[in-house]
Motif scaffolding. Sequence first.
Motif, PDB file in Angstrom:
ATOM      1  N   GLN A  32       0.837  -1.224   0.000  1.00 49.33           N
ATOM      2  CA  GLN A  32       0.000   0.000   0.000  1.00 49.33           C
ATOM      3  C   GLN A  32       0.861   1.258   0.000  1.00 49.33           C
ATOM      4  O   GLN A  32       0.415   2.321  -0.425  1.00 49.33           O
ATOM      5  N   ALA A  36       7.577   1.136   1.204  1.00 51.48           N
ATOM      6  CA  ALA A  36       8.437   2.168   1.804  1.00 51.48           C
ATOM      7  C   ALA A  36       8.917   1.706   3.177  1.00 51.48           C
ATOM      8  O   ALA A  36       8.193   1.056   3.936  1.00 51.48           O
ATOM      9  N   LYS A  68       4.229  -3.814  -7.130  1.00 51.20           N
ATOM     10  CA  LYS A  68       4.949  -3.176  -8.246  1.00 51.20           C
ATOM     11  C   LYS A  68       6.257  -2.499  -7.837  1.00 51.20           C
ATOM     12  O   LYS A  68       6.943  -1.923  -8.683  1.00 51.20           O
ATOM     13  N   ALA A  72      10.158   1.661  -2.501  1.00 51.20           N
ATOM     14  CA  ALA A  72      10.145   3.026  -3.058  1.00 51.20           C
ATOM     15  C   ALA A  72      10.806   4.052  -2.133  1.00 51.20           C
ATOM     16  O   ALA A  72      10.529   5.243  -2.236  1.00 51.20           O
ATOM     17  N   ALA A  74      12.688   5.351   1.817  1.00 46.32           N
ATOM     18  CA  ALA A  74      12.287   5.514   3.210  1.00 46.32           C
ATOM     19  C   ALA A  74      10.862   6.067   3.212  1.00 46.32           C
ATOM     20  O   ALA A  74      10.413   6.649   2.219  1.00 46.32           O
ATOM     21  N   ILE A  76       8.255   8.516   3.457  1.00 41.74           N
ATOM     22  CA  ILE A  76       8.327   9.985   3.387  1.00 41.74           C
ATOM     23  C   ILE A  76       7.425  10.638   4.441  1.00 41.74           C
ATOM     24  O   ILE A  76       7.752  11.696   4.976  1.00 41.74           O
ATOM     25  N   SER A  91      18.359   8.730  12.906  1.00 45.15           N
ATOM     26  CA  SER A  91      17.627   7.868  11.954  1.00 45.15           C
ATOM     27  C   SER A  91      18.558   7.348  10.874  1.00 45.15           C
ATOM     28  O   SER A  91      18.478   6.185  10.472  1.00 45.15           O
ATOM     29  N   GLY A 120      16.045   4.868  -0.254  1.00 42.99           N
ATOM     30  CA  GLY A 120      16.412   3.785   0.663  1.00 42.99           C
ATOM     31  C   GLY A 120      16.240   2.400   0.048  1.00 42.99           C
ATOM     32  O   GLY A 120      16.905   1.446   0.470  1.00 42.99           O
ATOM     33  N   GLU A 143      16.527  11.652  -3.484  1.00 47.73           N
ATOM     34  CA  GLU A 143      16.427  12.389  -2.208  1.00 47.73           C
ATOM     35  C   GLU A 143      16.569  13.903  -2.346  1.00 47.73           C
ATOM     36  O   GLU A 143      15.912  14.656  -1.625  1.00 47.73           O
ATOM     37  N   TYR A 152      21.097   6.211   3.798  1.00 51.00           N
ATOM     38  CA  TYR A 152      21.284   4.805   4.197  1.00 51.00           C
ATOM     39  C   TYR A 152      22.447   4.187   3.425  1.00 51.00           C
ATOM     40  O   TYR A 152      22.422   3.020   3.063  1.00 51.00           O
TER      41      TYR A 152
HETATM   42  N1  CO8 Z   1       7.078   6.810   1.452  1.00 46.95           N
HETATM   43  C1  CO8 Z   1       5.791   6.758   1.827  1.00 46.95           C
HETATM   44  N2  CO8 Z   1       4.779   6.451   0.990  1.00 46.95           N
HETATM   45  C2  CO8 Z   1       5.100   6.192  -0.276  1.00 46.95           C
HETATM   46  C3  CO8 Z   1       6.411   6.209  -0.759  1.00 46.95           C
HETATM   47  C4  CO8 Z   1       7.443   6.535   0.175  1.00 46.95           C
HETATM   48  N3  CO8 Z   1       8.740   6.544  -0.164  1.00 46.95           N
HETATM   49  N4  CO8 Z   1       6.416   5.935  -2.073  1.00 46.95           N
HETATM   50  C5  CO8 Z   1       5.120   5.720  -2.421  1.00 46.95           C
HETATM   51  N5  CO8 Z   1       4.313   5.880  -1.335  1.00 46.95           N
HETATM   52  C6  CO8 Z   1       2.861   5.745  -1.267  1.00 46.95           C
HETATM   53  C7  CO8 Z   1       2.167   6.902  -1.931  1.00 46.95           C
HETATM   54  O1  CO8 Z   1       2.072   8.011  -1.055  1.00 46.95           O
HETATM   55  C8  CO8 Z   1       0.827   6.295  -2.266  1.00 46.95           C
HETATM   56  O2  CO8 Z   1       0.046   6.265  -1.103  1.00 46.95           O
HETATM   57  P1  CO8 Z   1      -1.554   6.623  -1.193  1.00 46.95           P
HETATM   58  O3  CO8 Z   1      -2.128   5.551  -2.098  1.00 46.95           O
HETATM   59  O4  CO8 Z   1      -1.988   6.510   0.234  1.00 46.95           O
HETATM   60  O5  CO8 Z   1      -1.654   7.973  -1.785  1.00 46.95           O
HETATM   61  C9  CO8 Z   1       1.172   4.851  -2.605  1.00 46.95           C
HETATM   62  O6  CO8 Z   1       2.463   4.602  -2.029  1.00 46.95           O
HETATM   63  C10 CO8 Z   1       1.291   4.602  -4.105  1.00 46.95           C
HETATM   64  O7  CO8 Z   1       2.202   5.555  -4.618  1.00 46.95           O
HETATM   65  P2  CO8 Z   1       1.871   6.490  -5.887  1.00 46.95           P
HETATM   66  O8  CO8 Z   1       0.408   6.764  -5.972  1.00 46.95           O
HETATM   67  O9  CO8 Z   1       2.779   7.668  -5.830  1.00 46.95           O
HETATM   68  O10 CO8 Z   1       2.291   5.496  -7.074  1.00 46.95           O
HETATM   69  P3  CO8 Z   1       2.759   5.905  -8.533  1.00 46.95           P
HETATM   70  O11 CO8 Z   1       2.777   4.637  -9.313  1.00 46.95           O
HETATM   71  O12 CO8 Z   1       1.954   7.041  -9.073  1.00 46.95           O
HETATM   72  O13 CO8 Z   1       4.272   6.445  -8.366  1.00 46.95           O
HETATM   73  C11 CO8 Z   1       6.507   6.366  -7.516  1.00 46.95           C
HETATM   74  C12 CO8 Z   1       5.274   5.564  -7.954  1.00 46.95           C
HETATM   75  C13 CO8 Z   1       7.129   7.089  -8.720  1.00 46.95           C
HETATM   76  C14 CO8 Z   1       7.517   5.363  -6.940  1.00 46.95           C
HETATM   77  C15 CO8 Z   1       6.102   7.416  -6.451  1.00 46.95           C
HETATM   78  O14 CO8 Z   1       5.323   6.766  -5.450  1.00 46.95           O
HETATM   79  C16 CO8 Z   1       7.265   8.073  -5.760  1.00 46.95           C
HETATM   80  O15 CO8 Z   1       7.900   8.946  -6.334  1.00 46.95           O
HETATM   81  N6  CO8 Z   1       7.539   7.666  -4.492  1.00 46.95           N
HETATM   82  C17 CO8 Z   1       8.571   8.273  -3.687  1.00 46.95           C
HETATM   83  C18 CO8 Z   1       9.957   7.880  -4.150  1.00 46.95           C
HETATM   84  C19 CO8 Z   1      11.022   8.598  -3.345  1.00 46.95           C
HETATM   85  O16 CO8 Z   1      11.149   9.815  -3.387  1.00 46.95           O
HETATM   86  N7  CO8 Z   1      11.817   7.824  -2.591  1.00 46.95           N
HETATM   87  C20 CO8 Z   1      12.887   8.352  -1.766  1.00 46.95           C
HETATM   88  C21 CO8 Z   1      12.407   8.595  -0.372  1.00 46.95           C
HETATM   89  S1  CO8 Z   1      13.610   9.415   0.654  1.00 46.95           S
HETATM   90  C22 CO8 Z   1      14.666   8.165   1.101  1.00 46.95           C
HETATM   91  O17 CO8 Z   1      14.523   7.034   0.707  1.00 46.95           O
HETATM   92  C23 CO8 Z   1      15.754   8.542   2.038  1.00 46.95           C
HETATM   93  C24 CO8 Z   1      16.540   7.351   2.579  1.00 46.95           C
HETATM   94  C25 CO8 Z   1      17.521   7.746   3.644  1.00 46.95           C
HETATM   95  C26 CO8 Z   1      16.831   8.248   4.878  1.00 46.95           C
HETATM   96  C27 CO8 Z   1      17.809   8.502   5.984  1.00 46.95           C
HETATM   97  C28 CO8 Z   1      17.255   9.199   7.208  1.00 46.95           C
HETATM   98  C29 CO8 Z   1      16.058   8.556   7.868  1.00 46.95           C
END
Ligand code: CO8
Length: 267
Positions: A32, A36, A68, A72, A74, A76, A91, A120, A143, A152
């Motif tokens: 869901q 993440a 899928k 995706a 950490a 967010i 963290s 992450g 990021e 990470y």
């Molecule tokens: N965190 C939380 N929720 C997420 C994340 C995430 N990283 N990625 C997706 N989701 C959730 C969405 O919010 C959505 O939730 P809802 O249905 O409740 O609205 C659900 O998953 C499905 O996502 P989308 O509707 O966005 O799906 P799409 O197919 O349209 O898009 C993507 C897919 C392109 C992967 C898009 O979801 C996206 O860009 N996700 C975020 C990717 C991202 O930026 N990742 C990096 C995060 S930062 C990180 O990883 C830092 C690591 C180090 C941390 C160190 C200190 C703690």
Amino acid sequence: MAQEYTLELPEFQHLSYQVESGAAIVTIKRPQALNALSQDLMAEIAEVAGVIIQDPEVQVVIFTGEGKAFVAGADIAELSEIKDAFAARESAIFGQAVMGEISSLPVPTIAAINGYALGGGLELALACDLRVASTKAKLGLPEVGLGLIPGYGGTQRLPRLIGRGRALDLIFTGRHVSAEEALSLGIVNRVAEDALAAAKELAAAIRKNAPLALALAKESVTRGEGLELAQALEVEADLFGYAATTQDMREGTRAFLEKRAPEFKGE
Ligand code: CO8
């Protein structure tokens, strides 16, 4: 064949653990949120590393994701709640330690990247020894687009794997790369339609070899990474010496001379 458990498994909420023909398959299950990495899920990944170390059946580990995404990134929503630099640093240190648990597992590890491996998620894949990507996979370190940097291990493991210039291209742009581009950049080892099936095939090819030799080869590569060549070669010679004292070495060399397949016991 799936293993029948004698090992007591913790109750995982966000991942599953299964051993098939000597390969532990860890599936991240938070579809869901595109798998993440919440703090709870990170704690479970650390816990599963402890299980893997204790499970005598495990010779190779495969990490993959349900749905899928591989992972995706950490979580967010959790990141947005971080209040100050101290908490953020803690963290990152916790997450780095979890990735460290994965990278220091004594058995070969494979990330079967079935879909998105971002932030992450890519950092988890980089903590594994090998990466197999599905043709649908998208990889990246986005990021900076969130006002963050990879925390990470991404700023360290990616340049070590593919070189500074290529890594900074991905880190500065935050762009998603296809599996094919990831292959040409050297981020992934293989691309296949079904990443998990290909990872299982790779695991089977690895498992034909002597388990202690695999562990020692991994240790030699890992310990040599931070050393000058001369010192690193000493490490290799020491571990080679150890490998030569194993029953598996006797069996491997004898089997070759007797023109039969070896039967390794990991002794
Ligand atoms: N965190 C939380 N929720 C997420 C994340 C995430 N990283 N990625 C997706 N989701 C959730 C969405 O919010 C959505 O939730 P809802 O249905 O409740 O609205 C659900 O998953 C499905 O996502 P989308 O509707 O966005 O799906 P799409 O197919 O349209 O898009 C993507 C897919 C392109 C992967 C898009 O979801 C996206 O860009 N996700 C975020 C990717 C991202 O930026 N990742 C990096 C995060 S930062 C990180 O990883 C830092 C690591 C180090 C941390 C160190 C200190 C703690």
